[in-house]
Design an enzyme around this catalytic site. Structure first.
Site, PDB file in Angstrom:
ATOM      1  N   LYS A 199       8.306   2.742  10.165  1.00 29.32           N
ATOM      2  CA  LYS A 199       8.418   2.871   8.715  1.00 29.32           C
ATOM      3  C   LYS A 199       7.952   1.577   8.053  1.00 29.32           C
ATOM      4  O   LYS A 199       7.954   0.508   8.659  1.00 29.32           O
ATOM      5  CB  LYS A 199       9.864   3.168   8.312  1.00 29.32           C
ATOM      6  CG  LYS A 199      10.429   4.452   8.923  1.00 29.32           C
ATOM      7  CD  LYS A 199       9.788   5.691   8.315  1.00 29.32           C
ATOM      8  CE  LYS A 199      10.405   6.962   8.865  1.00 29.32           C
ATOM      9  NZ  LYS A 199       9.934   7.299  10.220  1.00 29.32           N
ATOM     10  N   ASP A 200       7.569   1.681   6.787  1.00 25.30           N
ATOM     11  CA  ASP A 200       7.096   0.522   6.041  1.00 25.30           C
ATOM     12  C   ASP A 200       8.153  -0.584   6.008  1.00 25.30           C
ATOM     13  O   ASP A 200       9.352  -0.309   5.919  1.00 25.30           O
ATOM     14  CB  ASP A 200       6.767   0.914   4.597  1.00 25.30           C
ATOM     15  CG  ASP A 200       5.544   1.803   4.496  1.00 25.30           C
ATOM     16  OD1 ASP A 200       5.627   2.957   4.935  1.00 25.30           O
ATOM     17  OD2 ASP A 200       4.515   1.339   3.984  1.00 25.30           O
ATOM     18  N   ARG A 201       7.700  -1.821   6.051  1.00 23.46           N
ATOM     19  CA  ARG A 201       8.613  -2.952   5.890  1.00 23.46           C
ATOM     20  C   ARG A 201       9.006  -3.114   4.431  1.00 23.46           C
ATOM     21  O   ARG A 201      10.186  -3.261   4.106  1.00 23.46           O
ATOM     22  CB  ARG A 201       7.968  -4.250   6.391  1.00 23.46           C
ATOM     23  CG  ARG A 201       8.873  -5.476   6.240  1.00 23.46           C
ATOM     24  CD  ARG A 201       8.131  -6.769   6.519  1.00 23.46           C
ATOM     25  NE  ARG A 201       7.071  -7.011   5.557  1.00 23.46           N
ATOM     26  CZ  ARG A 201       7.267  -7.492   4.326  1.00 23.46           C
ATOM     27  NH1 ARG A 201       8.502  -7.750   3.893  1.00 23.46           N
ATOM     28  NH2 ARG A 201       6.250  -7.693   3.515  1.00 23.46           N
TER      29      ARG A 201
END
Length: 352
Positions: A80-82
């Site tokens: 998942k995106d940071r």
């Protein structure tokens, strides 16, 4: 490399204005959708975790340290995106062990929301979808035009490009992949190897999709295509009858493009000619992917946007909510609506 070089042309026309995404983590929220009933018993402890401005791999390392197990004992379905507020599942392999105290892993950037035992570990790619809540701030666009465009996307979907996140800053992962391919070698580090193979493969897919967006065939089945349902990895060839299948019109069935690997594409007619032409522009990269053991797979060209709704909490804020199949990128939906600019810099594009 620019966004246009890494992705390709938009299908819906020019962007309708500008906006900022990810000014704060809460502006980009992701909830993993996992359709697996958990048994409540077994040697695997499943964790429902909320992360803020923290990538998946670092969260896994922190959870493993707190549990006193090697990082190889922890699994997750996807990255998942940071720069986001995300909620996703992890699983810890704890044979014969009690539930550990995970409080040492928790702080403002990580919270364990739920713990459930299960008989099996969480497999990569096991999630069926991701739910997104996006807040576009500093919005400079006409609301009526936005409403019309969003209704269009709801009906037609968008090109299923891999987002710029896949390619690293300025396309650095693609540059590195091309260099390794030219040397006919692979990085020794497993995570680096995986990242570069994925970037090279995704870049080739985007090149093919860009060509079909340019000629208008990305959302239309043609004889020789290989068709697939939204949530299926299997595909079948399109003849005249298949091209008239009513499930194409309701965004259940889609033409696909190649995820390059070992073996020839089973596509035919004009589709095969185009795929061969795209591959011929990067022969070293195609050979590198095949020699690395990647199998030839297919990915749908058209991305249906599930449950798309929107509203304007303030005149300069657009909030979007929708669901996308696993492995698809929310930012490719947004780019069909507005140009994204970085917070505090309204004249330069933001790279995510």
């Amino acid at each position: 490399m620019t966004e246009l070089e890494l992705l390709g042309p938009r299908a819906s026309g020019e962007p309708l204005g500008t906006a900022v995404l990810k000014a704060v983590a809460e502006d980009f929220q992701v909830d993993e959708v996992l359709d697996i009933p958990l048994s409540g018993q077994g040697e695997h402890l499943w964790l429902w975790v909320e992360k803020r401005d923290l990538n998946t791999e670092e969260a896994a390392r922190r959870l493993a340290r707190a549990a006193g197990v090697p990082v190889r004992s922890i699994s997750y379905a996807g990255l998942k995106d940071r720069q986001a507020l995300t909620r996703q599942w992890f699983s810890l392999h704890l044979p014969g062990k009690a539930d550990p105290d995970l409080s040492r892993a928790e702080d403002a950037s990580l919270r364990v929301l739920k713990q459930v035992r299960h008989l099996r570990k969480l497999q990569r790619g096991a999630h069926s979808a991701n739910g997104f809540t996006l807040r576009l701030t500093a919005l400079a666009a006409d609301h009526q035009a936005l409403d019309t465009r969003l209704e269009q996307l709801k009906q037609n979907g968008v090109p299923n490009y891999f987002g710029t996140q896949r390619f690293g800053h300025g396309g650095g992962n693609v540059h590195d992949a091309l260099e390794w391919a030219a040397r006919k070698a692979l990085p020794e580090q497993r995570n680096v190897r995986s990242r570069l193979l994925s970037a090279g493969r995704s870049f080739l897919f985007n090149q093919l999709l860009a060509a079909r967006v340019a000629d208008g065939s990305w959302a239309r089945a043609q004889v020789g295509d290989l068709l697939a349902f939204t949530d299926s990895r299997s595909f079948f060839p399109a003849g005249e009858a298949e091209c008239a299948d009513p499930r194409l019109a309701i965004l259940d069935l889609h033409p696909t493009g190649p995820m390059w690997g070992e073996g020839a594409s089973p596509a035919g007619a004009a589709t095969a000619q185009l795929e061969n032409a795209v591959g011929a522009r990067q022969p070293a990269l195609c050979q590198w992917l095949a020699q690395a053991g990647m199998d030839h797979e297919r990915r749908i060209l058209r991305l249906p946007i599930g449950g798309l709704t929107w509203h304007y909490p303030e005149p300069d804020i657009l909030q979007l909510e929708f669901v996308l199949p696993a492995g698809c990128f929310a930012t490719v939906v947004v780019r069909e609506v507005v140009d994204l600019v970085s917070a505090g810099q309204t004249d330069s594009p933001c790279v995510f």
